[in-house]
Design a protein around this motif. Structure first.
Motif, PDB file in Angstrom:
ATOM      1  N   LEU A  18      47.117  83.923  59.948  1.00  0.00           N
ATOM      2  CA  LEU A  18      48.443  83.448  60.318  1.00  0.00           C
ATOM      3  C   LEU A  18      49.066  84.442  61.289  1.00  0.00           C
ATOM      4  CD1 LEU A  18      49.779  82.489  56.755  1.00  0.00           C
ATOM      5  CD2 LEU A  18      48.537  81.025  58.375  1.00  0.00           C
ATOM      6  N   GLY A  25      48.859  79.264  62.670  1.00  0.00           N
ATOM      7  CA  GLY A  25      47.738  79.837  61.951  1.00  0.00           C
ATOM      8  C   GLY A  25      46.441  79.105  62.221  1.00  0.00           C
ATOM      9  N   PHE A  68      53.949  77.598  54.320  1.00  0.00           N
ATOM     10  CA  PHE A  68      53.224  76.581  55.077  1.00  0.00           C
ATOM     11  C   PHE A  68      54.152  75.423  55.410  1.00  0.00           C
ATOM     12  CE2 PHE A  68      50.747  72.542  54.650  1.00  0.00           C
ATOM     13  CZ  PHE A  68      50.077  72.624  55.859  1.00  0.00           C
ATOM     14  N   ILE A  92      53.544  77.604  60.327  1.00  0.00           N
ATOM     15  CA  ILE A  92      54.196  78.257  59.202  1.00  0.00           C
ATOM     16  C   ILE A  92      55.660  78.524  59.546  1.00  0.00           C
ATOM     17  CG2 ILE A  92      52.096  79.368  58.338  1.00  0.00           C
ATOM     18  CD1 ILE A  92      53.045  81.952  59.731  1.00  0.00           C
TER      19      ILE A  92
END
Length: 399
Positions: A18, A25, A68, A92
């Motif tokens: 990420l 990511g 997420f 994210i």
């Protein structure tokens, strides 16, 4: 080479990287775990990323403030590794956290505070209750070479060393300079050793003699006696902690993890303060051992081997504190080992040397070898498509 690569790529489970700054990511799943994109379902949990495959559900713990973005995971085709890897892009959300990572030794030391210095290898207390009136940074590693450029009279520092006074602590890039005290006679030993090239390739290079300082308990080399009464201790060899009671440093952190985190934190500090992304890891005799190119310091990674991605019928879940299941901040680096460089890599090494690319980072030979092993092991855990970039090898150092 092909045989070696096939051995390394066997066992790919799940790899996650990420990027906090990009808020994106990359998720890589081995085809031994999931045969196709439809077999992989990614969802967000409570401070975690959940990856469901035919093997079962894998939960990767994320750092605080990272989450997420639901529904953002998209399969992206790859090139030559398409038969072994499935790649997914995702997004994210991040929140700023006060403590981004562990502080390096250089950030820990403060004037008018009392510290104890321990051997990292055996946790023996080497220096007790050291309080410093002054904690001062030394000039960077190339300061001698540029004195003539900013000094209008003969070099006043020629053949002189910057040494600490009795209650000083001087901070170098990878070491601290301290005054020796009476207690050192019981905890430290000295041995004079010759360093410099003794082989035919470097026969013209002068040989230097160093007074190596070692731990009296375990014989680990800690640094050097640079002058009578002055110790040079490398931050990769000692643990510095506030002098509180008779406590010892945490012994649960093994040597490899300690070295990885210490070097990563220091490289990040140097990169931020010097605006430099190229580092030349050198031995005390000045011989270059390793070239490092810092790509980014905002990565969050997790790597889970194929054997740890359990079947649906698994009786018990993996240990919640398993390092492989906890995503951690890391530096992404390109590196070249000078001793094992290929023809193309040798051209890069020569270019770095000729153009003085790379801020010098001096470490003892054994530590250089340990650092290379850590980076090689990191490289071996990466998906095959991510192990090389141009003529460099890729590695991550966890913070």
């Amino acid at each position: 080479m092909a045989e070696e690569m096939s051995v390394k790529t066997h066992g790919l489970g799940v790899f996650l990287e990420l990027r906090k700054r990009l808020q994106s990511g990359l998720l890589v799943v081995g085809t031994d775990v999931a045969r196709g994109p439809a077999d992989v379902v990614v969802t967000g949990g409570d401070s975690s990323l959940l990856v469901r495959t035919p093997r079962g559900q894998l939960s990767l713990a994320l750092p605080a403030g990272v989450a997420f973005e639901t529904g953002s995971c998209i399969h992206t085709p790859v090139g030559e590794s398409s038969g072994e890897e499935l790649h997914f892009r995702l997004r994210i959300t991040t929140e700023r956290s006060k403590q981004e990572g562990p502080a390096s030794v250089m950030e820990t030391l403060r004037a008018k505070e009392t510290y104890s210095f321990h051997c990292q290898g055996c946790t023996t207390r080497l220096l007790e209750d050291r309080a410093f009136k002054r904690v001062l940074p030394l000039p960077n590693g190339n300061w001698n070479a540029i004195v003539e450029d900013w000094c209008c009279h003969p070099d006043p520092f020629a053949n002189k060393k910057l040494l600490p006074r009795a209650e000083d602590c001087l901070l170098g890039d990878t070491f601290v300079l301290l005054a020796r005290d009476a207690g050192c006679d019981q905890t430290l030993t000295e041995e004079v050793s010759s360093v410099g090239a003794t082989d035919s390739q470097d026969s013209k290079k002068p040989c230097h003699r160093l007074a190596l300082v070692s731990c009296a308990s375990c014989s680990s080399v800690l640094g050097e006696a640079v002058a009578p009464g002055t110790l040079k201790l490398y931050i990769t060899q000692v643990v510095v902690e506030p002098a509180v009671g008779d406590g010892k440093p945490d012994a649960s952190l093994n040597r490899s993890a300690f070295l990885e985190r210490t070097v990563a934190a220091r490289l990040l500090d140097l990169s931020n303060s010097l605006s430099s992304f190229h580092f030349s890891v050198q031995m005390p005799d000045g011989k270059v051992f390793l070239l490092l190119w810092l790509l980014n310091g905002d990565s969050i990674i997790a790597s889970v081997p194929e054997t740890c991605v359990r079947e649906e019928s698994s009786v018990s879940p993996p240990a919640p504190l398993s390092p492989s299941l906890r995503a951690a901040r890391a530096l992404k680096l390109l590196y070249i080992s000078c001793s094992g460089a290929s023809i193309q890599q040798r051209e890069i090494v020569t270019s770095w040397e000729v153009n003085s690319i790379g801020h010098p980072v001096v470490l003892p030979l054994k530590v250089c070898e340990e650092l290379l092993q850590v980076m090689d092991e990191s490289n071996a855990t990466l998906p095959a498509s991510m192990r090389c970039m141009r003529s460099y090898e890729v590695a991550y150092l966890r913070l």
